[in-house]
Motif scaffolding. Structure first.
Motif, PDB file in Angstrom:
ATOM      1  N   GLY A  67       0.803  -1.219   0.000  1.00 32.14           N
ATOM      2  CA  GLY A  67       0.000   0.000   0.000  1.00 32.14           C
ATOM      3  C   GLY A  67       0.834   1.265   0.000  1.00 32.14           C
ATOM      4  N   GLN A  68       2.116   1.139  -0.382  1.00 35.87           N
ATOM      5  CA  GLN A  68       3.041   2.269  -0.266  1.00 35.87           C
ATOM      6  C   GLN A  68       2.694   3.426  -1.197  1.00 35.87           C
ATOM      7  OE1 GLN A  68       3.804  -0.777  -1.367  1.00 35.87           O
ATOM      8  NE2 GLN A  68       5.018  -0.690  -3.241  1.00 35.87           N
ATOM      9  N   ARG A  69       2.023   3.148  -2.308  1.00 35.36           N
ATOM     10  CA  ARG A  69       1.692   4.230  -3.239  1.00 35.36           C
ATOM     11  C   ARG A  69       0.477   5.029  -2.781  1.00 35.36           C
ATOM     12  NH1 ARG A  69       2.421   0.220  -8.373  1.00 35.36           N
ATOM     13  NH2 ARG A  69       4.682  -0.039  -8.191  1.00 35.36           N
ATOM     14  N   LEU A  70      -0.253   4.518  -1.818  1.00 33.08           N
ATOM     15  CA  LEU A  70      -1.365   5.283  -1.239  1.00 33.08           C
ATOM     16  C   LEU A  70      -0.877   6.210  -0.131  1.00 33.08           C
ATOM     17  CD1 LEU A  70      -4.490   5.717  -0.939  1.00 33.08           C
ATOM     18  CD2 LEU A  70      -4.425   3.886   0.763  1.00 33.08           C
ATOM     19  N   ARG A  71       0.225   5.857   0.511  1.00 30.27           N
ATOM     20  CA  ARG A  71       0.679   6.564   1.711  1.00 30.27           C
ATOM     21  C   ARG A  71       0.848   8.073   1.518  1.00 30.27           C
ATOM     22  NH1 ARG A  71       2.608   4.847   6.501  1.00 30.27           N
ATOM     23  NH2 ARG A  71       2.401   2.686   5.746  1.00 30.27           N
ATOM     24  N   PRO A  72       1.435   8.569   0.411  1.00 26.40           N
ATOM     25  CA  PRO A  72       1.590  10.032   0.288  1.00 26.40           C
ATOM     26  C   PRO A  72       0.278  10.796   0.348  1.00 26.40           C
ATOM     27  CG  PRO A  72       2.927   8.892  -1.349  1.00 26.40           C
ATOM     28  CD  PRO A  72       2.049   7.862  -0.734  1.00 26.40           C
ATOM     29  N   TYR A  73      -0.818  10.176  -0.050  1.00 30.60           N
ATOM     30  CA  TYR A  73      -2.111  10.858  -0.065  1.00 30.60           C
ATOM     31  C   TYR A  73      -2.773  10.867   1.314  1.00 30.60           C
ATOM     32  CZ  TYR A  73      -1.359  10.128  -5.036  1.00 30.60           C
ATOM     33  OH  TYR A  73      -0.809  10.095  -6.296  1.00 30.60           O
ATOM     34  N   LEU A  74      -2.181  10.159   2.280  1.00 28.64           N
ATOM     35  CA  LEU A  74      -2.737  10.108   3.632  1.00 28.64           C
ATOM     36  C   LEU A  74      -1.900  10.923   4.607  1.00 28.64           C
ATOM     37  CD1 LEU A  74      -3.577   6.280   3.864  1.00 28.64           C
ATOM     38  CD2 LEU A  74      -4.957   8.128   2.899  1.00 28.64           C
ATOM     39  N   ALA A  75      -0.993  11.736   4.089  1.00 29.50           N
ATOM     40  CA  ALA A  75      -0.102  12.520   4.948  1.00 29.50           C
ATOM     41  C   ALA A  75      -0.912  13.396   5.902  1.00 29.50           C
ATOM     42  CB  ALA A  75       0.824  13.384   4.096  1.00 29.50           C
ATOM     43  N   GLY A  76      -0.515  13.389   7.171  1.00 29.19           N
ATOM     44  CA  GLY A  76      -1.188  14.219   8.163  1.00 29.19           C
ATOM     45  C   GLY A  76      -2.507  13.654   8.652  1.00 29.19           C
ATOM     46  N   GLU A  77      -2.793  12.388   8.356  1.00 30.38           N
ATOM     47  CA  GLU A  77      -4.048  11.763   8.791  1.00 30.38           C
ATOM     48  C   GLU A  77      -3.704  10.545   9.661  1.00 30.38           C
ATOM     49  OE1 GLU A  77      -6.780  11.093   5.547  1.00 30.38           O
ATOM     50  OE2 GLU A  77      -5.904  12.728   4.406  1.00 30.38           O
ATOM     51  N   THR A 103      -9.347  -5.578   5.234  1.00 24.86           N
ATOM     52  CA  THR A 103     -10.167  -4.568   5.906  1.00 24.86           C
ATOM     53  C   THR A 103      -9.316  -3.415   6.417  1.00 24.86           C
ATOM     54  OG1 THR A 103     -10.027  -5.782   8.006  1.00 24.86           O
ATOM     55  CG2 THR A 103     -11.892  -6.270   6.571  1.00 24.86           C
ATOM     56  N   HIS A 104      -8.044  -3.670   6.739  1.00 34.65           N
ATOM     57  CA  HIS A 104      -7.175  -2.579   7.200  1.00 34.65           C
ATOM     58  C   HIS A 104      -6.963  -1.555   6.082  1.00 34.65           C
ATOM     59  CE1 HIS A 104      -6.510  -4.434  11.007  1.00 34.65           C
ATOM     60  NE2 HIS A 104      -5.812  -5.456  10.530  1.00 34.65           N
ATOM     61  N   PHE A 105      -6.767  -2.035   4.856  1.00 30.12           N
ATOM     62  CA  PHE A 105      -6.586  -1.103   3.744  1.00 30.12           C
ATOM     63  C   PHE A 105      -7.881  -0.326   3.503  1.00 30.12           C
ATOM     64  CE2 PHE A 105      -6.309   0.397  -0.558  1.00 30.12           C
ATOM     65  CZ  PHE A 105      -4.971   0.663  -0.762  1.00 30.12           C
ATOM     66  N   GLN A 106      -9.003  -1.020   3.525  1.00 30.66           N
ATOM     67  CA  GLN A 106     -10.286  -0.357   3.314  1.00 30.66           C
ATOM     68  C   GLN A 106     -10.552   0.675   4.397  1.00 30.66           C
ATOM     69  OE1 GLN A 106     -12.563  -3.969   3.293  1.00 30.66           O
ATOM     70  NE2 GLN A 106     -12.649  -4.091   1.066  1.00 30.66           N
ATOM     71  N   ARG A 107     -10.143   0.382   5.637  1.00 25.10           N
ATOM     72  CA  ARG A 107     -10.335   1.340   6.721  1.00 25.10           C
ATOM     73  C   ARG A 107      -9.443   2.569   6.546  1.00 25.10           C
ATOM     74  NH1 ARG A 107     -10.306  -3.277  11.450  1.00 25.10           N
ATOM     75  NH2 ARG A 107     -12.472  -3.983  11.151  1.00 25.10           N
ATOM     76  N   ALA A 108      -8.258   2.375   5.980  1.00 23.33           N
ATOM     77  CA  ALA A 108      -7.380   3.520   5.719  1.00 23.33           C
ATOM     78  C   ALA A 108      -8.044   4.481   4.734  1.00 23.33           C
ATOM     79  CB  ALA A 108      -6.036   3.036   5.179  1.00 23.33           C
ATOM     80  N   VAL A 109      -8.618   3.922   3.673  1.00 25.66           N
ATOM     81  CA  VAL A 109      -9.308   4.759   2.684  1.00 25.66           C
ATOM     82  C   VAL A 109     -10.540   5.402   3.302  1.00 25.66           C
ATOM     83  CG1 VAL A 109     -10.553   4.720   0.488  1.00 25.66           C
ATOM     84  CG2 VAL A 109      -8.428   3.427   0.742  1.00 25.66           C
ATOM     85  N   ASP A 129      -5.278   8.497  11.753  1.00 29.70           N
ATOM     86  CA  ASP A 129      -6.130   7.304  11.740  1.00 29.70           C
ATOM     87  C   ASP A 129      -5.937   6.507  10.450  1.00 29.70           C
ATOM     88  OD1 ASP A 129      -7.121   8.018  14.193  1.00 29.70           O
ATOM     89  OD2 ASP A 129      -8.915   9.000  13.400  1.00 29.70           O
ATOM     90  N   ALA A 130      -5.885   7.214   9.329  1.00 28.76           N
ATOM     91  CA  ALA A 130      -5.703   6.540   8.049  1.00 28.76           C
ATOM     92  C   ALA A 130      -4.328   5.883   7.968  1.00 28.76           C
ATOM     93  CB  ALA A 130      -5.888   7.537   6.902  1.00 28.76           C
ATOM     94  N   LEU A 131      -3.294   6.581   8.428  1.00 26.17           N
ATOM     95  CA  LEU A 131      -1.938   6.026   8.388  1.00 26.17           C
ATOM     96  C   LEU A 131      -1.798   4.838   9.336  1.00 26.17           C
ATOM     97  CD1 LEU A 131       0.190   9.303   8.213  1.00 26.17           C
ATOM     98  CD2 LEU A 131      -0.122   7.603   6.405  1.00 26.17           C
ATOM     99  N   ALA A 132      -2.472   4.885  10.486  1.00 30.24           N
ATOM    100  CA  ALA A 132      -2.411   3.759  11.421  1.00 30.24           C
ATOM    101  C   ALA A 132      -3.041   2.516  10.807  1.00 30.24           C
ATOM    102  CB  ALA A 132      -3.130   4.126  12.723  1.00 30.24           C
ATOM    103  N   ALA A 133      -4.156   2.689  10.100  1.00 31.64           N
ATOM    104  CA  ALA A 133      -4.787   1.552   9.431  1.00 31.64           C
ATOM    105  C   ALA A 133      -3.895   1.012   8.320  1.00 31.64           C
ATOM    106  CB  ALA A 133      -6.153   1.963   8.876  1.00 31.64           C
ATOM    107  N   LEU A 134      -3.235   1.907   7.595  1.00 36.92           N
ATOM    108  CA  LEU A 134      -2.343   1.468   6.526  1.00 36.92           C
ATOM    109  C   LEU A 134      -1.116   0.754   7.102  1.00 36.92           C
ATOM    110  CD1 LEU A 134      -2.103   1.534   3.440  1.00 36.92           C
ATOM    111  CD2 LEU A 134      -0.700   3.589   3.665  1.00 36.92           C
ATOM    112  N   ASP A 135      -0.646   1.198   8.273  1.00 36.16           N
ATOM    113  CA  ASP A 135       0.472   0.509   8.933  1.00 36.16           C
ATOM    114  C   ASP A 135       0.068  -0.910   9.338  1.00 36.16           C
ATOM    115  OD1 ASP A 135       2.178   2.653   8.667  1.00 36.16           O
ATOM    116  OD2 ASP A 135       1.753   3.469  10.657  1.00 36.16           O
ATOM    117  N   ARG A 136      -1.162  -1.073   9.798  1.00 41.44           N
ATOM    118  CA  ARG A 136      -1.640  -2.417  10.153  1.00 41.44           C
ATOM    119  C   ARG A 136      -1.738  -3.297   8.910  1.00 41.44           C
ATOM    120  NH1 ARG A 136      -4.858   0.722  13.730  1.00 41.44           N
ATOM    121  NH2 ARG A 136      -6.603   0.728  12.251  1.00 41.44           N
TER     122      ARG A 136
END
Length: 206
Positions: free
Chosen positions: A77-87, A159-165, A89-96
């Motif tokens: 999910g590394q290509r989604l990460r730049p779009y979640l900068a400063g968020e 579900t972790h990726f979906q929760r990040a979005v 909750d979203a970054l925590a879900a993406l880390d999971r």
């Protein structure tokens, strides 16, 4: 002399090109980080549930996504990460999500290793083939435990990726609502013009 001047010019041009390249890269990253619109998952990725397939997600930044607008999020999910900068909750879900994908890779490596060990033991005796010696029993046990682990690892990975979005999109909705509230007038009244005609008076608090 001319050769020296030419070499200096080449060096200066190279440095200018490098500076411009870094500037464009910084602007690109800044544009990604400043993306505040909703993120849409591909239809088949939206429908993934528990124990879904472990394949890459596809997402689009377009408000009206087409088939060609979806981009691969990458295995972690590394290509989604730049779009979640400063968020957070979203970054925590993406880390999971990334953690679960790393566990998935580790489990696959253990399973393949156990299967390979079992196969090596089949022909380890020079005079006969063997299928259930002590080492093979251990390999079978490890492979079975690995498959069982895979069920638990894969259960909630998607579900972790979906929760990040979803966390990003909830934040987008909140930001939009907050902006609309700021644009609403804090006071509404009636005032008179210089000619005595009534006028609608609006007031905003800055």
């Amino acid at each position: 002399m001319n050769h020296s001047v030419l070499s200096s010019a080449v060096r200066v041009s190279g440095r200018v090109f490098l500076v411009l390249l870094l500037c464009f890269a910084g602007l690109s990253q800044q544009a990604q980080a400043q993306h505040t619109g909703p993120i849409n998952l591909a239809p088949e990725d939206q429908a993934r549930g528990l124990n879904g397939p472990q394949k890459n997600f596809y997402f689009s930044l377009s408000t009206n996504p087409t088939e060609g607008s979806y981009q691969n999020a990458g295995f972690f999910g590394q290509r989604l990460r730049p779009y979640l900068a400063g968020e957070p909750d979203a970054l925590a879900a993406l880390d999971r999500y990334r953690r679960q994908k790393m566990l998935f890779l580790a489990e696959r490596a253990v399973f393949v290793g156990a299967v390979g060990l079992y196969g090596q033991q089949v022909l380890s005796a020079p005079d006969r083939q063997q299928y259930f010696n002590n080492t093979q029993k251990v390999a079978i046990g490890v492979a079975a435990a690995s498959l069982l682990t895979n069920i638990f690892v894969s259960r909630n990975t998607n579900t972790h990726f979906q929760r990040a979005v979803a966390a990003h999109n909830v934040g987008h909705t909140a930001r939009t609502t907050g902006l609309l509230r700021q644009l609403q007038p804090t006071a509404v009244g009636v005032a008179a013009s210089a000619t005595g005609r009534p006028l609608l008076a609006l007031r905003w608090s800055l």
